[in-house]
Design a protein around this motif. Structure first.
Motif, PDB file in Angstrom:
ATOM      1  N   MET A  13       6.518  63.559 -37.622  1.00  0.00           N
ATOM      2  CA  MET A  13       5.628  62.490 -37.188  1.00  0.00           C
ATOM      3  C   MET A  13       6.369  61.457 -36.343  1.00  0.00           C
ATOM      4  O   MET A  13       5.782  60.763 -35.534  1.00  0.00           O
ATOM      5  CB  MET A  13       5.007  61.781 -38.391  1.00  0.00           C
ATOM      6  CG  MET A  13       4.186  62.689 -39.271  1.00  0.00           C
ATOM      7  SD  MET A  13       2.864  63.492 -38.374  1.00  0.00           S
ATOM      8  CE  MET A  13       1.819  62.110 -37.998  1.00  0.00           C
ATOM      9  N   TYR A  14       7.654  61.340 -36.602  1.00  0.00           N
ATOM     10  CA  TYR A  14       8.459  60.356 -35.879  1.00  0.00           C
ATOM     11  C   TYR A  14       9.910  60.799 -35.953  1.00  0.00           C
ATOM     12  O   TYR A  14      10.367  61.310 -36.971  1.00  0.00           O
ATOM     13  CB  TYR A  14       8.297  58.972 -36.512  1.00  0.00           C
ATOM     14  CG  TYR A  14       8.985  57.861 -35.755  1.00  0.00           C
ATOM     15  CD1 TYR A  14       8.308  57.128 -34.787  1.00  0.00           C
ATOM     16  CD2 TYR A  14      10.317  57.546 -36.007  1.00  0.00           C
ATOM     17  CE1 TYR A  14       8.941  56.118 -34.084  1.00  0.00           C
ATOM     18  CE2 TYR A  14      10.955  56.533 -35.302  1.00  0.00           C
ATOM     19  CZ  TYR A  14      10.258  55.824 -34.348  1.00  0.00           C
ATOM     20  OH  TYR A  14      10.884  54.821 -33.661  1.00  0.00           O
ATOM     21  N   ALA A  15      10.633  60.592 -34.866  1.00  0.00           N
ATOM     22  CA  ALA A  15      12.074  60.831 -34.861  1.00  0.00           C
ATOM     23  C   ALA A  15      12.687  59.923 -33.810  1.00  0.00           C
ATOM     24  O   ALA A  15      12.231  59.902 -32.666  1.00  0.00           O
ATOM     25  CB  ALA A  15      12.383  62.297 -34.548  1.00  0.00           C
ATOM     26  N   GLY A  16      13.642  59.160 -34.215  1.00  0.00           N
ATOM     27  CA  GLY A  16      14.269  58.259 -33.250  1.00  0.00           C
ATOM     28  C   GLY A  16      15.441  57.533 -33.865  1.00  0.00           C
ATOM     29  O   GLY A  16      15.605  57.504 -35.088  1.00  0.00           O
ATOM     30  N   ALA A  17      16.241  56.963 -32.993  1.00  0.00           N
ATOM     31  CA  ALA A  17      17.409  56.212 -33.469  1.00  0.00           C
ATOM     32  C   ALA A  17      16.934  54.931 -34.147  1.00  0.00           C
ATOM     33  O   ALA A  17      15.968  54.310 -33.697  1.00  0.00           O
ATOM     34  CB  ALA A  17      18.313  55.898 -32.295  1.00  0.00           C
TER      35      ALA A  17
END
Lengths: 232, 405
Positions: free
Chosen positions: B308-312
């Motif tokens: 659903m979400y992936a980020g630094a």
């Protein structure tokens, strides 16, 4: 229950201003078109009329390729800045599932396809513009005084109109760029590099084309002065 | 007389318990009874998983949501090594939800409402069973936690039963498997002193302070096997027979008569509440909706789970992740971490193994509003080089032309 995140659809600035630019172009180039038609219908030999038609085509070709090249260049700069700044935002007008549209982040593949398409257009239209521009501005082969004078007026009118067009673009996007850059420097919330990218991408090539046409005009005017001096 | 009670499951957890349970362990009687008129809600489990590859330290922050009575709430979490247990602020999940809100249209549906269910009855006895070692018993926030080490599944079941938990027979083999591997167990329930509508409300709405369990693990794992066994049991309940049932055989029909619960001063017999009208349709869920916030050095993935979400994790986001009243941070702001939000509704039949979370192929962001460019310099060069070269060629041609003139 499906929870849909659907922010309001926002138009990019150039899309909003494009209608205005089209109207402006029509107003600016209408007298030019009338002038060309008058030249073509004037008295003279077949070669002279052919020369006029050829020049008309070259001016038109130069103008169209210039506009296409400008828009593609601006778009390319915009995309590259957004990609590098890490804040990519674009408008998805396609209907997403549920019949909704809104902001979207395209995949890298989509952006890469868009970039390659724009680079291809730029690569074709840059030499097209260069050729039409240079050829349109080269003096007439026929040495008829009236036609030569009319051509010089037509050329200068064309150059001035392009300069005026880019001046107006610069007025809009230049002010927008300075405004956003100042807000960014002041630390206004929500102002990202992405916000600056749009006015910047339209300003930079506009400045380049503005300078190119001013230099060309100055050179041609100087050349005209020297010719007149010689003649006198 | 059989009293009906809402049964639900909590994420990792576990045990059912019937309201028929009497006042003391010896009189306790466990059976699984589903209320045919009450709706059963879908489970939802939320967890933050932190993993430090270099030290092999895994941190599980589990947000329990439980629709039943707080006194019936309990958790059993297997860990490969001896864990430490404490709590963190519940707003960690709210903050993570804000951080991982997609900047674009999400295709996934919002998690279905959860129910929970499980089962405790009374305070644990201080004695441990023969083959169960109570490594540690602590009062952590509103919880009463016990870290258990067992050598025999029956002994563990006995200990749990004596302490008010009830495990169905069908889950024994799963527990046996964990015991074979030398796993520890974290058993947690709400402290009796904290029982009341305030904590119950927090528990029902998922706002109770989550439990933080830190342990060492070779792999980043999340235990679901016990949940699967219990979920399966909740659909087809087979009660663990009481120690003293009265069995009457009439021809071929066997009837098990369960003893009546005896009221006591500390645990009066509960009177069933009237059923709501109109009666909701009974629904027995066969799946649990998992939501994991995994924080590590790399983007993570799990087969079948939606990212659903992936980020630094940016510095300003890390600063928001406060774990206690002293403003201690979940992670240091100097840490460069990647957060991945994974979700999936898992059927109990899929929960035959614990989840092994692995690194994704790349760190391509999802839902951050950013586009992942592996090599930006290469991209700029590919785009700009042909245009610049062509411009130079045109310039050269022009200069040559001018020279000729």
């Amino acid at each position: 229950m499906i929870d849909v995140y659907s922010p309001p659809l926002r138009r990019l600035p150039y899309l909003a201003d494009f209608d205005f630019v089209s109207v402006l172009l029509l107003v600016l180039f209408a007298p030019l078109a009338i002038f060309i038609v008058k030249l073509a219908l004037s008295k003279g030999s077949f070669e002279e009329k052919l020369e006029v038609v050829k020049k008309s085509y070259l001016f038109a070709g130069s103008f169209i390729s210039l506009i296409v090249f400008y828009l593609v260049l601006a778009d390319l700069i915009n995309i590259v800045i957004n990609l590098l700044s890490g804040n990519f935002s674009t408008v998805l007008t396609s209907v997403l599932s549920g019949g909704l549209s809104g902001y979207g982040t395209p995949s890298f593949e989509t952006v890469a396809k868009g970039l390659s398409y724009r680079v291809s257009i730029a690569l074709v239209f840059m030499p097209l513009f260069a050729y039409h521009f240079i050829e349109a501005l080269t003096p007439l082969k026929t040495q008829t005084q009236d036609l030569t004078t009319l051509f010089k007026i037509l050329r200068n009118l064309y150059l001035w109109m392009i300069i005026l067009l880019f001046s107006i673009i610069l007025l809009g996007f230049g002010i927008g760029l300075i405004n956003k850059a100042l807000q960014y420097a002041l630390g206004v919330k929500g102002i990202t590099l992405s916000e600056i990218a749009a006015p910047l991408s339209f300003t930079v090539p506009a400045v380049l084309f503005h300078i190119l046409h001013i230099i060309t005009l100055k050179k041609k005017e100087n050349h005209l002065d020297r010719t007149l001096l010689k003649a006198s | 007389m059989i009293k009906f009670k809402k049964i639900s499951l909590s994420f990792l957890a576990i045990f059912y318990f019937s309201s028929l349970v009497g006042p003391g362990p010896k009189k306790a009687l466990a059976t699984i009874v589903f209320d045919p008129y009450y709706p059963v809600y879908v489970n939802q489990e939320k967890a933050v998983i932190l993993y430090d590859k270099s030290s092999g330290k895994e941190t599980l922050i589990i947000s329990p949501t439980f629709q039943g009575s707080a006194k019936e709430f309990g958790l059993l979490i297997p860990t490969p090594t001896k864990p430490t247990v404490d709590t963190v602020r519940s707003d960690v999940f709210t903050t993570l939800e804000q951080i991982t809100s997609p900047k674009y249209y999400p295709y996934a549906t919002r998690g279905l409402e959860s129910f929970s269910g499980l089962s405790l009855s009374q305070a644990p006895s201080k004695e441990s069973a023969d083959y169960v070692t109570v490594v540690e018993t602590n009062g952590v926030d509103v919880y009463e936690t016990s870290i258990l080490e067992a050598t025999n599944e029956e002994a563990l079941a006995k200990w749990l039963k004596e302490n008010g938990y009830t495990v169905p027979n069908s889950a024994d083999f799963v527990i046996k498997d964990y015991i074979k591997k030398g796993y520890f167990f974290v058993a947690a329930k709400i402290d009796t002193s904290a029982l009341g509508p305030f904590v119950e409300g927090q528990l029902k709405n998922g706002h109770i302070n989550p439990l933080r369990i830190v342990f060492e693990s070779k792999n980043l794992f999340y235990p679901v096997k016990i949940t699967g066994a219990l979920l399966a049991e909740s659909i087809n309940p087979k009660p663990r027979l009481p120690s003293n049932p009265v069995v009457q055989e009439e021809n071929t029909k066997v009837t098990v008569i369960l003893p009546e619960p005896q009221p006591s001063p500390d645990r009066p017999v509960e009177i069933p509440t009237p059923y709501p009208y109109p009666y909701p349709t009974p629904f027995k869920p066969s799946y649990v909706t998992y939501t994991f916030y995994i924080i590590g050095d790399h983007k993570k993935e799990l087969p079948g789970f939606s990212t659903m979400y992936a980020g630094a994790l940016k510095k300003e986001s890390l600063e928001k992740l406060i774990t206690d009243e002293n403003s201690n941070l979940l992670l240091s702001t100097s840490d460069k971490k990647f957060i991945t939000k994974l979700t999936k509704s898992m059927n109990f039949s899929e929960m035959n193994n614990d989840l092994l979370i692995r690194d994704a192929k790349d760190n391509e962001p999802v839902g951050t509003g950013e586009i992942y460019v592996e090599n930006p310099t290469r991209l700029v060069l590919i785009v700009a080089t042909p245009i610049i070269l062509e411009a130079l060629v045109i310039l050269v041609i022009l200069l040559r032309k001018r020279k000729k003139l």
